[in-house]
Design an enzyme around this catalytic site. Structure first.
Site, PDB file in Angstrom:
ATOM      1  N   ILE A   1      -2.530  -6.635  -9.158  1.00  0.00           N
ATOM      2  CA  ILE A   1      -3.332  -6.675  -7.931  1.00  0.00           C
ATOM      3  C   ILE A   1      -3.652  -5.241  -7.522  1.00  0.00           C
ATOM      4  O   ILE A   1      -2.754  -4.500  -7.107  1.00  0.00           O
ATOM      5  CB  ILE A   1      -2.572  -7.391  -6.798  1.00  0.00           C
ATOM      6  CG1 ILE A   1      -2.198  -8.810  -7.223  1.00  0.00           C
ATOM      7  CG2 ILE A   1      -3.422  -7.420  -5.514  1.00  0.00           C
ATOM      8  CD1 ILE A   1      -1.265  -9.522  -6.274  1.00  0.00           C
ATOM      9  N   ARG A   2      -4.900  -4.864  -7.668  1.00  0.00           N
ATOM     10  CA  ARG A   2      -5.299  -3.478  -7.372  1.00  0.00           C
ATOM     11  C   ARG A   2      -4.229  -2.499  -7.880  1.00  0.00           C
ATOM     12  O   ARG A   2      -3.754  -1.617  -7.174  1.00  0.00           O
ATOM     13  CB  ARG A   2      -5.553  -3.288  -5.865  1.00  0.00           C
ATOM     14  CG  ARG A   2      -6.865  -3.975  -5.462  1.00  0.00           C
ATOM     15  CD  ARG A   2      -7.188  -3.879  -3.994  1.00  0.00           C
ATOM     16  NE  ARG A   2      -7.180  -2.528  -3.450  1.00  0.00           N
ATOM     17  CZ  ARG A   2      -8.091  -1.586  -3.698  1.00  0.00           C
ATOM     18  NH1 ARG A   2      -9.076  -1.822  -4.517  1.00  0.00           N
ATOM     19  NH2 ARG A   2      -8.009  -0.417  -3.118  1.00  0.00           N
TER      20      ARG A   2
ATOM     21  N   CYS B   1       4.262  -1.789  -8.682  1.00  0.00           N
ATOM     22  CA  CYS B   1       2.913  -1.505  -8.201  1.00  0.00           C
ATOM     23  C   CYS B   1       2.899  -0.321  -7.225  1.00  0.00           C
ATOM     24  O   CYS B   1       3.049   0.815  -7.662  1.00  0.00           O
ATOM     25  CB  CYS B   1       2.324  -2.775  -7.611  1.00  0.00           C
ATOM     26  SG  CYS B   1       0.545  -2.771  -7.641  1.00  0.00           S
TER      27      CYS B   1
ATOM     28  N   HIS C   1       3.365  -7.436 -11.006  1.00  0.00           N
ATOM     29  CA  HIS C   1       4.227  -7.997  -9.951  1.00  0.00           C
ATOM     30  C   HIS C   1       5.071  -9.158 -10.463  1.00  0.00           C
ATOM     31  O   HIS C   1       4.694 -10.320 -10.262  1.00  0.00           O
ATOM     32  CB  HIS C   1       3.347  -8.547  -8.822  1.00  0.00           C
ATOM     33  CG  HIS C   1       2.666  -7.517  -8.003  1.00  0.00           C
ATOM     34  ND1 HIS C   1       3.222  -6.966  -6.873  1.00  0.00           N
ATOM     35  CD2 HIS C   1       1.463  -6.941  -8.144  1.00  0.00           C
ATOM     36  CE1 HIS C   1       2.393  -6.092  -6.351  1.00  0.00           C
ATOM     37  NE2 HIS C   1       1.316  -6.055  -7.108  1.00  0.00           N
TER      38      HIS C   1
ATOM     39  N   GLU D   1       7.601 -10.359  -9.217  1.00  0.00           N
ATOM     40  CA  GLU D   1       8.140 -11.118  -8.072  1.00  0.00           C
ATOM     41  C   GLU D   1       7.177 -12.203  -7.575  1.00  0.00           C
ATOM     42  O   GLU D   1       7.566 -13.053  -6.787  1.00  0.00           O
ATOM     43  CB  GLU D   1       8.494 -10.151  -6.923  1.00  0.00           C
ATOM     44  CG  GLU D   1       7.339  -9.634  -6.097  1.00  0.00           C
ATOM     45  CD  GLU D   1       6.481  -8.562  -6.767  1.00  0.00           C
ATOM     46  OE1 GLU D   1       6.705  -8.261  -7.962  1.00  0.00           O
ATOM     47  OE2 GLU D   1       5.570  -8.044  -6.106  1.00  0.00           O
TER      48      GLU D   1
ATOM     49  N   GLU E   1       0.861  -1.186   0.000  1.00  0.00           N
ATOM     50  CA  GLU E   1       0.000   0.000   0.000  1.00  0.00           C
ATOM     51  C   GLU E   1       0.895   1.233   0.000  1.00  0.00           C
ATOM     52  O   GLU E   1       1.625   1.461   0.973  1.00  0.00           O
ATOM     53  CB  GLU E   1      -0.895   0.013   1.237  1.00  0.00           C
ATOM     54  CG  GLU E   1      -2.241  -0.607   1.024  1.00  0.00           C
ATOM     55  CD  GLU E   1      -2.977  -0.113  -0.221  1.00  0.00           C
ATOM     56  OE1 GLU E   1      -3.429  -0.971  -0.996  1.00  0.00           O
ATOM     57  OE2 GLU E   1      -3.095   1.109  -0.423  1.00  0.00           O
ATOM     58  N   SER E   2       0.814   2.004  -1.065  1.00  0.00           N
ATOM     59  CA  SER E   2       1.712   3.156  -1.182  1.00  0.00           C
ATOM     60  C   SER E   2       1.526   4.140  -0.028  1.00  0.00           C
ATOM     61  O   SER E   2       2.497   4.740   0.440  1.00  0.00           O
ATOM     62  CB  SER E   2       1.514   3.856  -2.522  1.00  0.00           C
ATOM     63  OG  SER E   2       0.155   4.162  -2.726  1.00  0.00           O
TER      64      SER E   2
HETATM   65  N1  GLN Z   1      -3.348  -0.339  -4.489  1.00  0.00           N
HETATM   66  C1  GLN Z   1      -2.021  -0.183  -3.995  1.00  0.00           C
HETATM   67  C2  GLN Z   1      -1.661   1.281  -3.799  1.00  0.00           C
HETATM   68  O1  GLN Z   1      -2.370   2.127  -4.180  1.00  0.00           O
HETATM   69  C3  GLN Z   1      -1.027  -0.842  -4.908  1.00  0.00           C
HETATM   70  C4  GLN Z   1      -1.330  -2.310  -4.981  1.00  0.00           C
HETATM   71  C5  GLN Z   1      -0.129  -3.174  -5.016  1.00  0.00           C
HETATM   72  O2  GLN Z   1       0.997  -2.742  -4.767  1.00  0.00           O
HETATM   73  N2  GLN Z   1      -0.370  -4.433  -5.254  1.00  0.00           N
HETATM   74  O3  GLN Z   1      -0.637   1.570  -3.255  1.00  0.00           O
END
Ligand code: GLN
Length: 190
Positions: free
Chosen positions: A133-134, A79, A169, A171, A48-49
């Site tokens: 992923i999101r 991401c 991703h 990784e 999560e950033s």
């Molecule tokens: N949704 C996350 C964000 O906004 C990023 C998702 C991820 O790193 N898999 O930071």
């Protein structure tokens, strides 16, 4: 060669496994002292950033890494890492490293389609498996940015000088090392 992995939150262990498979020395950055060590490349993992960004500042790691990146340290953001490196995030007014001339869109694929997989090209590497992923995508990129991958008309990997980002991703596929190898060969060793 040593590549440091930011290990505050998110998928850092998976990056370390890929580096181990490539026989690259690696260590985790969890403190300011870790960030001050000498190393040849840095990975900012997914997660999560907002959380990673807050921890970077609370732990006083942020300024150390920002200075190193601005001075040319090779950095690979996946991401959430992409969001941390972008100069502009259209749907988030927080700013983090603010070093790559891209406009990123956070959580760009919505809640329902939060995760999906695709196969596409990355530069001249074909058939790259991509797990999202999101994920963010890159809405637009400045002149100095080389676009490396496009999926469904959206930019999902790019490079600007010492900075490499992917919305996906690499990784998370333990046997797939090509993107990390690209980072090593084309950005660290150049
Ligand atoms: N949704 C996350 C964000 O906004 C990023 C998702 C991820 O790193 N898999 O930071």
């Amino acid at each position: 060669m040593t590549i440091a992995v930011l290990a505050l939150q998110g998928a850092f262990a998976e990056h370390e496994k890929i580096l181990n498979a490539l026989k690259i020395d690696t260590f985790q950055i969890r403190t300011k002292a870790d960030a001050e060590r000498e190393f040849d490349g840095l990975i900012l993992p997914g997660g999560e950033s907002t959380t990673i960004g807050k921890l970077l500042k609370d732990l006083e790691i942020f300024d150390v890494l920002k200075r190193k990146i601005e001075n040319g340290l090779p950095v690979f953001g996946t991401c959430a890492g992409l969001i941390l490196l972008a100069k502009d995030v259209v749907n988030d007014n927080r700013k983090y490293f603010d070093v790559m001339d891209i406009k990123a869109h956070r959580n760009a694929y919505g809640r329902q389609l939060g995760s999906f997989e695709a196969i596409s090209t990355f530069g001249n590497i074909d058939n790259v498996p991509m797990v999202f992923i999101r994920a963010p995508f890159i809405e637009s990129a400045g002149e100095g940015v080389e676009i490396l991958s496009v999926v469904e008309n959206r930019i999902v990997a790019a490079r600007q000088k010492n900075i490499l980002v992917t919305a996906f991703h690499p990784e998370l596929l333990p046997d797939y090392t090509a993107i990390h190898q690209y980072f090593i060969d084309n950005i660290i060793k150049k």
